[in-house]
Scaffold this active site. Structure first.
Site, PDB file in Angstrom:
ATOM      1  N   LYS A  54     -26.468  -7.656 -78.093  1.00  0.00           N
ATOM      2  CA  LYS A  54     -27.149  -7.957 -79.158  1.00  0.00           C
ATOM      3  C   LYS A  54     -26.996  -6.777 -80.598  1.00  0.00           C
ATOM      4  O   LYS A  54     -26.119  -5.784 -79.999  1.00  0.00           O
ATOM      5  CB  LYS A  54     -28.601  -7.822 -78.820  1.00  0.00           C
ATOM      6  CG  LYS A  54     -29.087  -8.994 -78.103  1.00  0.00           C
ATOM      7  CD  LYS A  54     -30.557  -8.990 -77.733  1.00  0.00           C
ATOM      8  CE  LYS A  54     -30.968 -10.016 -76.701  1.00  0.00           C
ATOM      9  NZ  LYS A  54     -32.508 -10.060 -76.566  1.00  0.00           N
ATOM     10  N   TYR A 109     -32.938 -19.753 -80.110  1.00  0.00           N
ATOM     11  CA  TYR A 109     -34.439 -19.295 -79.607  1.00  0.00           C
ATOM     12  C   TYR A 109     -35.441 -20.195 -79.995  1.00  0.00           C
ATOM     13  O   TYR A 109     -36.751 -19.907 -79.960  1.00  0.00           O
ATOM     14  CB  TYR A 109     -34.604 -17.962 -80.328  1.00  0.00           C
ATOM     15  CG  TYR A 109     -33.942 -16.676 -79.709  1.00  0.00           C
ATOM     16  CD1 TYR A 109     -34.058 -16.300 -78.151  1.00  0.00           C
ATOM     17  CD2 TYR A 109     -32.869 -16.008 -80.122  1.00  0.00           C
ATOM     18  CE1 TYR A 109     -33.359 -15.302 -77.556  1.00  0.00           C
ATOM     19  CE2 TYR A 109     -32.204 -14.879 -79.814  1.00  0.00           C
ATOM     20  CZ  TYR A 109     -32.522 -14.419 -78.288  1.00  0.00           C
ATOM     21  OH  TYR A 109     -31.801 -13.536 -77.707  1.00  0.00           O
ATOM     22  N   PHE A 143     -43.736 -13.207 -82.280  1.00  0.00           N
ATOM     23  CA  PHE A 143     -42.452 -12.239 -82.525  1.00  0.00           C
ATOM     24  C   PHE A 143     -41.177 -12.867 -82.927  1.00  0.00           C
ATOM     25  O   PHE A 143     -40.064 -12.511 -83.204  1.00  0.00           O
ATOM     26  CB  PHE A 143     -42.086 -11.276 -81.323  1.00  0.00           C
ATOM     27  CG  PHE A 143     -41.722 -12.256 -80.030  1.00  0.00           C
ATOM     28  CD1 PHE A 143     -40.572 -12.915 -80.067  1.00  0.00           C
ATOM     29  CD2 PHE A 143     -42.835 -12.306 -79.205  1.00  0.00           C
ATOM     30  CE1 PHE A 143     -40.045 -13.541 -78.804  1.00  0.00           C
ATOM     31  CE2 PHE A 143     -42.059 -13.026 -77.886  1.00  0.00           C
ATOM     32  CZ  PHE A 143     -41.096 -13.442 -77.789  1.00  0.00           C
ATOM     33  N   ARG A 169     -29.323 -11.430 -64.335  1.00  0.00           N
ATOM     34  CA  ARG A 169     -30.800 -10.943 -64.853  1.00  0.00           C
ATOM     35  C   ARG A 169     -31.238  -9.640 -63.936  1.00  0.00           C
ATOM     36  O   ARG A 169     -31.916  -8.928 -64.577  1.00  0.00           O
ATOM     37  CB  ARG A 169     -31.888 -12.020 -64.514  1.00  0.00           C
ATOM     38  CG  ARG A 169     -31.619 -13.275 -65.310  1.00  0.00           C
ATOM     39  CD  ARG A 169     -31.952 -13.260 -66.760  1.00  0.00           C
ATOM     40  NE  ARG A 169     -33.186 -12.747 -66.865  1.00  0.00           N
ATOM     41  CZ  ARG A 169     -33.973 -13.072 -68.303  1.00  0.00           C
ATOM     42  NH1 ARG A 169     -33.477 -13.720 -69.006  1.00  0.00           N
ATOM     43  NH2 ARG A 169     -35.102 -12.738 -68.099  1.00  0.00           N
ATOM     44  N   THR A 219     -37.404  -7.513 -69.477  1.00  0.00           N
ATOM     45  CA  THR A 219     -37.079  -7.722 -70.964  1.00  0.00           C
ATOM     46  C   THR A 219     -37.853  -6.360 -71.780  1.00  0.00           C
ATOM     47  O   THR A 219     -36.946  -6.100 -72.700  1.00  0.00           O
ATOM     48  CB  THR A 219     -38.111  -9.027 -71.538  1.00  0.00           C
ATOM     49  OG1 THR A 219     -37.942 -10.003 -70.525  1.00  0.00           O
ATOM     50  CG2 THR A 219     -38.277  -9.258 -72.705  1.00  0.00           C
ATOM     51  N   ARG A 262     -30.644  -2.642 -69.634  1.00  0.00           N
ATOM     52  CA  ARG A 262     -31.742  -2.526 -70.408  1.00  0.00           C
ATOM     53  C   ARG A 262     -32.466  -1.019 -70.354  1.00  0.00           C
ATOM     54  O   ARG A 262     -32.848  -0.519 -71.177  1.00  0.00           O
ATOM     55  CB  ARG A 262     -32.786  -3.599 -70.227  1.00  0.00           C
ATOM     56  CG  ARG A 262     -32.241  -4.701 -71.001  1.00  0.00           C
ATOM     57  CD  ARG A 262     -33.157  -5.881 -70.847  1.00  0.00           C
ATOM     58  NE  ARG A 262     -32.945  -7.075 -71.742  1.00  0.00           N
ATOM     59  CZ  ARG A 262     -33.252  -8.501 -71.513  1.00  0.00           C
ATOM     60  NH1 ARG A 262     -34.031  -8.715 -70.487  1.00  0.00           N
ATOM     61  NH2 ARG A 262     -33.123  -9.364 -72.287  1.00  0.00           N
ATOM     62  N   ASN A 269     -33.454  -4.959 -77.210  1.00  0.00           N
ATOM     63  CA  ASN A 269     -33.326  -4.713 -75.893  1.00  0.00           C
ATOM     64  C   ASN A 269     -31.935  -5.064 -75.503  1.00  0.00           C
ATOM     65  O   ASN A 269     -31.702  -5.309 -74.289  1.00  0.00           O
ATOM     66  CB  ASN A 269     -34.306  -5.663 -74.993  1.00  0.00           C
ATOM     67  CG  ASN A 269     -34.437  -7.025 -75.143  1.00  0.00           C
ATOM     68  OD1 ASN A 269     -33.314  -7.480 -75.842  1.00  0.00           O
ATOM     69  ND2 ASN A 269     -35.155  -7.912 -74.444  1.00  0.00           N
ATOM     70  N   HIS A 292     -28.583 -10.068 -74.011  1.00  0.00           N
ATOM     71  CA  HIS A 292     -29.273 -11.269 -73.491  1.00  0.00           C
ATOM     72  C   HIS A 292     -28.772 -11.903 -72.158  1.00  0.00           C
ATOM     73  O   HIS A 292     -27.420 -11.461 -71.805  1.00  0.00           O
ATOM     74  CB  HIS A 292     -29.076 -12.623 -74.432  1.00  0.00           C
ATOM     75  CG  HIS A 292     -29.112 -13.728 -74.131  1.00  0.00           C
ATOM     76  ND1 HIS A 292     -30.602 -14.385 -74.249  1.00  0.00           N
ATOM     77  CD2 HIS A 292     -28.596 -14.832 -73.556  1.00  0.00           C
ATOM     78  CE1 HIS A 292     -30.348 -15.501 -73.776  1.00  0.00           C
ATOM     79  NE2 HIS A 292     -29.297 -16.010 -73.231  1.00  0.00           N
ATOM     80  N   GLU A 305     -26.185 -22.602 -73.713  1.00  0.00           N
ATOM     81  CA  GLU A 305     -25.737 -21.384 -74.373  1.00  0.00           C
ATOM     82  C   GLU A 305     -24.231 -21.192 -74.494  1.00  0.00           C
ATOM     83  O   GLU A 305     -24.026 -20.647 -75.662  1.00  0.00           O
ATOM     84  CB  GLU A 305     -26.633 -20.352 -73.992  1.00  0.00           C
ATOM     85  CG  GLU A 305     -28.163 -20.463 -73.850  1.00  0.00           C
ATOM     86  CD  GLU A 305     -29.032 -19.493 -73.193  1.00  0.00           C
ATOM     87  OE1 GLU A 305     -30.235 -19.300 -73.218  1.00  0.00           O
ATOM     88  OE2 GLU A 305     -28.502 -18.440 -72.675  1.00  0.00           O
TER      89      GLU A 305
END
Ligand code: IDP
Ligand code: MG
Length: 160
Positions: free
Chosen positions: A32, A72, A80, A108, A114, A125, A135, A138, A149
């Site tokens: 990100k 998203y 948010f 993950r 998250t 993270r 964070n 993704h 995606e």
């Protein structure tokens, strides 16, 4: 009764065959804008490949507002959402498709929770994310979303 059971069985088998065509060895990631800004691209990619993921597509790109709103869309009612779209569009990201057995779940696990405050020690993270909002990375949450995606960011000929 006997015939009914046979049909139920046939249907179950057919559904299982349809489902099994979905591949389970790919996931989609974004490093990100905060990761790119802070110069973490190399370190994060090293964590990813060191954990056994093969990079099968990758590029530096920037999402437009409409890209982020679409990507998203599932979160568009959340409080948010505006903050998320602003964050994800403020600078370039690294988009990539990753290959490994059990890719979605294993990735993950590698990235962690998250909220980095809840992320396990050694996760991406935990190491590189500043907050729940920013964070660092993704990771797709299902095989189906990994496919959607990946196709959102890459043409077929860009995935190897
Ligand atoms: P995930 O990225 O771990 O799958 P999601 O719940 O799908 O988490 O949320 C998508 C992204 O939205 C998060 O990665 C994070 O950047 C942002 N986000 C989620 N919850 C919050 C929040 O409570 N405040 C600010 N941003 C959030
Ligand atoms: Mg998610």
């Amino acid at each position: 009764m006997g015939l009914h059971l046979i049909f139920v069985n046939l249907n179950t088998t057919f559904a299982a065959k349809l489902t099994s065509t979905m591949r389970t060895d790919r996931t989609f990631t974004m490093l990100k804008p905060d990761s790119v800004e802070k110069g973490y691209i190399g370190a994060i990619l090293e964590k990813i490949t060191g954990a056994g993921f093969k990079i099968v597509a990758m590029k530096l790109t920037q999402m437009t507002q409409s890209d982020a709103e679409t990507f998203y869309a599932v979160h568009n009612e959340r409080p948010f959402f505006g903050e998320l779209v602003e964050y994800m569009t403020r600078g370039p990201i690294v988009a990539a498709v990753l290959e490994k057995e059990n890719a979605v779940q294993d990735f993950r696990t590698l990235i962690g929770a998250t909220n980095p405050a809840d992320a396990a020690e050694g996760t991406i993270r935990k190491m590189y994310a500043a907050s729940m909002g920013e964070n660092a990375v993704h990771g797709s949450d299902s095989d189906e979303n990994a496919e959607i995606e990946s196709q959102f960011h890459f043409a077929g000929r860009e995935i190897f």
